[in-house]
Design an enzyme around this catalytic site. Sequence first.
Site, PDB file in Angstrom:
ATOM      1  N   ARG A  47      44.161  39.715  45.463  1.00  0.00           N
ATOM      2  CA  ARG A  47      42.759  39.790  45.878  1.00  0.00           C
ATOM      3  C   ARG A  47      42.054  38.506  45.441  1.00  0.00           C
ATOM      4  NH1 ARG A  47      38.872  43.864  42.912  1.00  0.00           N
ATOM      5  NH2 ARG A  47      39.826  45.566  44.110  1.00  0.00           N
ATOM      6  N   SER A 116      40.472  51.672  51.197  1.00  0.00           N
ATOM      7  CA  SER A 116      39.534  52.073  50.149  1.00  0.00           C
ATOM      8  C   SER A 116      38.617  53.179  50.658  1.00  0.00           C
ATOM      9  CB  SER A 116      38.682  50.883  49.707  1.00  0.00           C
ATOM     10  OG  SER A 116      39.470  49.901  49.076  1.00  0.00           O
ATOM     11  N   LYS A 147      33.606  44.229  41.226  1.00  0.00           N
ATOM     12  CA  LYS A 147      32.898  44.685  42.429  1.00  0.00           C
ATOM     13  C   LYS A 147      31.444  44.907  42.034  1.00  0.00           C
ATOM     14  CE  LYS A 147      36.232  45.308  45.600  1.00  0.00           C
ATOM     15  NZ  LYS A 147      36.223  44.879  47.004  1.00  0.00           N
TER      16      LYS A 147
END
Length: 217
Positions: A47, A116, A147
Site C-alpha cells: 500500500r 474493504s 487512514k
Amino acid sequence: MNLRAGMESFFNTGIYGITAENISNGRDNIEIVRDMLEGGIKFIQYREKEKDALSRYEECLILRDMIKQAGGVFIIDDFVDLALAVDADGVHIGQSDLPPRVVRKLIGREKLLGLSTHNTEELEQANELKKYIDYIGVGPIHATATKINAEPVGFEYLDYAVKNAQLPLVAIGGIKEQNIDDVLHAGAKTVAIVSDIVQSENIVSKVERLRDKIFNK
C-alpha cells in the site's frame, strides 16, 4: 496462483501485513517486508499511494520475488494495473474503486480479490458479490494514523461481520499488540496490523509475539 493456496496463507499465518514506508522509521519496504517474512507473515499487501508509478513498479518486482520465494502471497492495494504489470497474486480494493465485478474481469479467476467494508450495508453488498470477491476487510476497528479521515467502526460492526460475513474477513484499523486480544475475542481470525509492526525496532520479534497471541488465545 492457486486461490486455495492463497487463502490458506491468509488463515494460517494470522497476520495480514501492510506496507507503510512513510512511517517505517526511515527503513524501506524491502527491509520491512524481509523482516515480516522472517517473522512468519505470509500474506502481505503493498500500500503505497504517494510514490510515482515507476517507483512502485520497480519496488513491487523485487517484493514479488521475495514473497514468492518465501512461499507468501503478494497483494497490491488499489492499483489493478500495477498488480497485473508485476503479476502479483491479487489486488485489494475499496468502496470508491472500480466495482468488484469489473476488477474480477480485469484480473481473471486466478488472482485473489479483497474488498474493504465499513458497515453492515457494505457487508451485505459484499455477500451478494461473493462470486467475485475472495475476502473482505472489516474496519477500521480503532482510529488509525494510516487512514486519517476514516471513522472507526468499533466492535459493533466487527461482531456483526463475524456472524454474518459469507467470506473470510480480516479485521483492520489501529490494532496493536496491547489491544489485539479484544479483536481476537470478538472472533477475528486474521488481523491486519500496520504501524505496530513497521514502527517496531525489531519487527521479527514483534511479529512472533503477535502470532503467539493469535494462535494461543
